[in-house]
Design an enzyme around this catalytic site. Structure first.
Site, PDB file in Angstrom:
ATOM      1  N   HIS A   1       0.442   1.104   8.217  1.00 40.18           N
ATOM      2  CA  HIS A   1      -0.064   0.903   7.052  1.00 40.18           C
ATOM      3  C   HIS A   1      -1.576   0.611   7.364  1.00 40.18           C
ATOM      4  CE1 HIS A   1       0.949   0.564   3.112  1.00 40.18           C
ATOM      5  NE2 HIS A   1       0.577  -0.362   3.293  1.00 40.18           N
TER       6      HIS A   1
ATOM      7  N   ASP B   1      -3.104   5.615   4.044  1.00 35.90           N
ATOM      8  CA  ASP B   1      -2.271   5.803   5.040  1.00 35.90           C
ATOM      9  C   ASP B   1      -1.178   6.772   4.186  1.00 35.90           C
ATOM     10  OD1 ASP B   1      -1.254   3.118   4.538  1.00 35.90           O
ATOM     11  OD2 ASP B   1       0.954   3.883   4.249  1.00 35.90           O
TER      12      ASP B   1
ATOM     13  N   TYR C   1      -1.442  -7.787  11.974  1.00 33.69           N
ATOM     14  CA  TYR C   1      -1.156  -6.288  11.217  1.00 33.69           C
ATOM     15  C   TYR C   1      -2.247  -5.140  11.882  1.00 33.69           C
ATOM     16  CZ  TYR C   1       0.541  -8.625   7.252  1.00 33.69           C
ATOM     17  OH  TYR C   1       1.424  -9.613   6.863  1.00 33.69           O
TER      18      TYR C   1
ATOM     19  N   PHE D   1      -5.502  -8.306   0.701  1.00 34.74           N
ATOM     20  CA  PHE D   1      -4.196  -7.630   1.469  1.00 34.74           C
ATOM     21  C   PHE D   1      -4.147  -6.300   0.467  1.00 34.74           C
ATOM     22  CE2 PHE D   1      -2.866 -11.611   2.928  1.00 34.74           C
ATOM     23  CZ  PHE D   1      -2.965 -11.231   4.130  1.00 34.74           C
TER      24      PHE D   1
ATOM     25  N   ASN E   1       0.574   0.884  -2.638  1.00 38.00           N
ATOM     26  CA  ASN E   1      -0.011  -0.193  -2.930  1.00 38.00           C
ATOM     27  C   ASN E   1      -1.486  -0.217  -3.478  1.00 38.00           C
ATOM     28  OD1 ASN E   1       2.899  -1.159  -4.337  1.00 38.00           O
ATOM     29  ND2 ASN E   1       3.031  -1.695  -2.477  1.00 38.00           N
TER      30      ASN E   1
ATOM     31  N   ASN F   1      -1.980  -5.119  -1.298  1.00 42.57           N
ATOM     32  CA  ASN F   1      -2.211  -4.598  -3.178  1.00 42.57           C
ATOM     33  C   ASN F   1      -2.924  -5.705  -3.806  1.00 42.57           C
ATOM     34  OD1 ASN F   1      -1.416  -7.424  -2.528  1.00 42.57           O
ATOM     35  ND2 ASN F   1       0.151  -7.524  -3.107  1.00 42.57           N
TER      36      ASN F   1
END
Length: 196
Positions: free
Chosen positions: A23, A96, A18, A69, A117, A71
């Site tokens: 994100h 972001d 990632y 993560f 999120n 969320n």
């Protein structure tokens, strides 16, 4: 004029897969801030993140990069804020922003989660919407159904450079942000948008 910022959280998803996705603009901001301040983070499992301290504008500021993560970003931010008794209005969350084009960066005081999120999780964990946000533009794919795949993709090089430039512009304002001089920063960042 507020008391300013005592805690900065950069949001993203952990793991190398990632690291360069759209994100993770908040993580990329944190990398730039650490470089700027000469600070480091270390894993702190009790805070669900990598935590450190930086000296900014002659103030000590806590830094966190959540290792949950996106969320679940509120877990670490909430635990650190409660432990060190940092009020929501003294927290800067860097994330972001789909509603801004790449190259744009904006400072915002409070507000809703706007569908993000990470923010959606932080609001209830802090029990407040009054934290400060630094919104790093990543652009919008044009359709809500494409958002998830869009934010989890790596941006093309030209777009990456625009995001890096926006982050550099925000880092240049970090002393004033930490001191709580938000309005002048807002005015300067509002006029800062780089186009490819």
């Amino acid at each position: 004029m507020s008391e300013g910022i005592q805690l900065i959280a950069g949001l993203g998803n952990p793991g190398p897969q990632y690291s360069e996705t759209r994100h993770n603009a908040g993580f990329r901001f944190m990398d730039a801030l650490l470089h700027h301040c000469g600070s480091q983070l270390r894993a702190e499992s009790r805070f669900d993140g990598e935590v450190g301290k930086a000296r900014i504008a002659n103030r000590d500021v806590w830094l966190i990069r959540p290792t949950t993560f996106m969320n679940l970003s509120g877990d670490g931010v909430g635990k650190l804020a409660r432990f060190y008794k940092v009020a929501p209005e003294n927290i800067l969350v860097v994330h972001d922003e789909l509603d801004l084009p790449p190259g744009a960066v904006r400072l915002k005081i409070g507000g809703g989660h706007g569908g993000h999120n990470g923010l959606r999780d932080i609001v209830p964990k802090l029990g407040s919407k009054d934290f400060i946000r630094l919104r790093v533009g990543i652009g919008h794919p044009g359709s809500a159904s494409q958002v998830t795949s869009y934010v989890l993709k790596k941006a093309p090089p030209a777009e990456q450079r625009l995001v890096e430039d926006a982050i550099d512009a925000a880092i240049a304002e970090i002393d004033d942000i930490v001191c709580g001089d938000y309005q002048p920063v807002m005015n300067r960042l509002h006029t800062h948008t780089v186009h490819s």
